[in-house]
Design an enzyme around this catalytic site. Structure first.
Site, PDB file in Angstrom:
ATOM      1  N   LYS A  36       0.778   4.026  -2.992  1.00 51.98           N
ATOM      2  CA  LYS A  36       0.352   5.404  -2.723  1.00 51.98           C
ATOM      3  C   LYS A  36       1.487   6.397  -2.954  1.00 51.98           C
ATOM      4  O   LYS A  36       1.243   7.521  -3.410  1.00 51.98           O
ATOM      5  CB  LYS A  36      -0.188   5.518  -1.297  1.00 51.98           C
ATOM      6  CG  LYS A  36      -1.545   4.823  -1.106  1.00 51.98           C
ATOM      7  CD  LYS A  36      -2.583   5.342  -2.083  1.00 51.98           C
ATOM      8  CE  LYS A  36      -3.945   4.724  -1.864  1.00 51.98           C
ATOM      9  NZ  LYS A  36      -4.944   5.197  -2.865  1.00 51.98           N
TER      10      LYS A  36
ATOM     11  N   TYR B 135       0.844  -1.202   0.000  1.00 52.50           N
ATOM     12  CA  TYR B 135       0.000   0.000   0.000  1.00 52.50           C
ATOM     13  C   TYR B 135       0.877   1.249   0.000  1.00 52.50           C
ATOM     14  O   TYR B 135       0.633   2.196  -0.752  1.00 52.50           O
ATOM     15  CB  TYR B 135      -0.903  -0.025   1.230  1.00 52.50           C
ATOM     16  CG  TYR B 135      -1.902   1.113   1.312  1.00 52.50           C
ATOM     17  CD1 TYR B 135      -3.024   1.134   0.500  1.00 52.50           C
ATOM     18  CD2 TYR B 135      -1.730   2.138   2.244  1.00 52.50           C
ATOM     19  CE1 TYR B 135      -3.953   2.161   0.591  1.00 52.50           C
ATOM     20  CE2 TYR B 135      -2.646   3.162   2.347  1.00 52.50           C
ATOM     21  CZ  TYR B 135      -3.770   3.165   1.529  1.00 52.50           C
ATOM     22  OH  TYR B 135      -4.684   4.180   1.628  1.00 52.50           O
TER      23      TYR B 135
END
Length: 256
Positions: A159, A155
């Site tokens: 991001k 993640y």
């Protein structure tokens, strides 16, 4: 403050719940016309009814943004219906908490596709329309964990790449009067979301998390992300491009 968004055409992906739903409602309150998508037809229908109650025009289409054909159909139908797209909010994202040594190549690709490539898939179709009409706004809903450590490794990587992509696009598209920014939410609480599940599973642990990590003493609300997204999409933010805006109640620790 008049944000001058009435009748603007706004695309919001992942609009069926949480942050995406709040963002769509934020634009609806300003009188914008909405094109929204999500994977679940039932929850998307609920959002559609909610948005049309504002007295605006709404196009909703069940869409998996990791599927090229479905994305193409969604954007094509949006342009056919409204003839233009003024704002795109790339809100789709997610993670898995797979232990490091158990993360397969397939999972890496899946998380990157969901968070990063899906946004570029939308942008690639929308940018030519924005160039033709003389401008537009692209927003990426990233995360504070794209700016610093804290989340899961896949993640974080996705991001961080999303924030970097927004910066690169902003430089590339500035001559076309297309502004591109990213928003980095902190921990946002809404029914059915990840933090809601964690609170139900471990209320004492989550209470301790809030006390140690949240200077304001609470989780953020989806509407607080929506307020910033709506402002960034407006003419009031005309000089803001290539920026990443934290909306986290000082949860993050980075100086930049």
């Amino acid at each position: 403050m008049n944000l001058r968004l009435k009748d603007k055409v706004v695309v919001v992906t992942g609009a069926s719940r949480g942050i995406g739903r709040a963002i769509a409602n934020g634009f609806a309150e300003e009188g914008a016309r909405l094109s929204v998508c999500g994977r679940d037809p039932d929850t998307l229908q609920d959002v559609t009814e909610e948005l049309t109650a504002h007295g605006i025009k709404v196009l909703s289409k069940p869409t998996d943004v990791t599927d090229n054909a479905q994305v193409d159909a969604f954007i094509t139908e949006t342009l056919h219906r409204f003839s233009r797209i003024d704002v795109v909010v790339n809100n789709v994202g997610g993670s898995r908490w797979t232990p490091l040594q158990e993360i397969s190549d397939e999972e890496w690709h899946e998380i990157l596709d969901l968070n990063l490539v899906s946004a570029m898939r939308i942008n690639r179709l929308v940018i030519p329309a924005m160039q033709k009409q003389g401008g537009g706004v692209i927003l990426m809903i990233a995360s504070i964990y794209g700016r610093e450590g804290g989340g899961h490794i896949t993640y974080n990587a996705a991001k961080a790449a999303e924030i970097s992509m927004a910066k690169s696009l902003a430089k590339e598209l500035a001559p076309d009067n297309i502004r591109v920014n990213s928003i980095a939410p902190g921990s946002i609480l809404f029914p059915g979301g990840g933090w809601d599940r964690r609170i139900k599973a471990d209320p004492e642990g989550m209470k301790a998390f809030v006390e140690s990590e949240m200077p304001l003493g609470r989780f953020g609300k989806p509407e607080e992300i929506a307020n910033v997204a709506v402002f960034l999409a407006s003419e009031r933010a005309s000089l803001v491009t290539g920026a990443c805006i934290n909306v986290d109640g000082c949860q993050s620790r980075s100086n930049i």
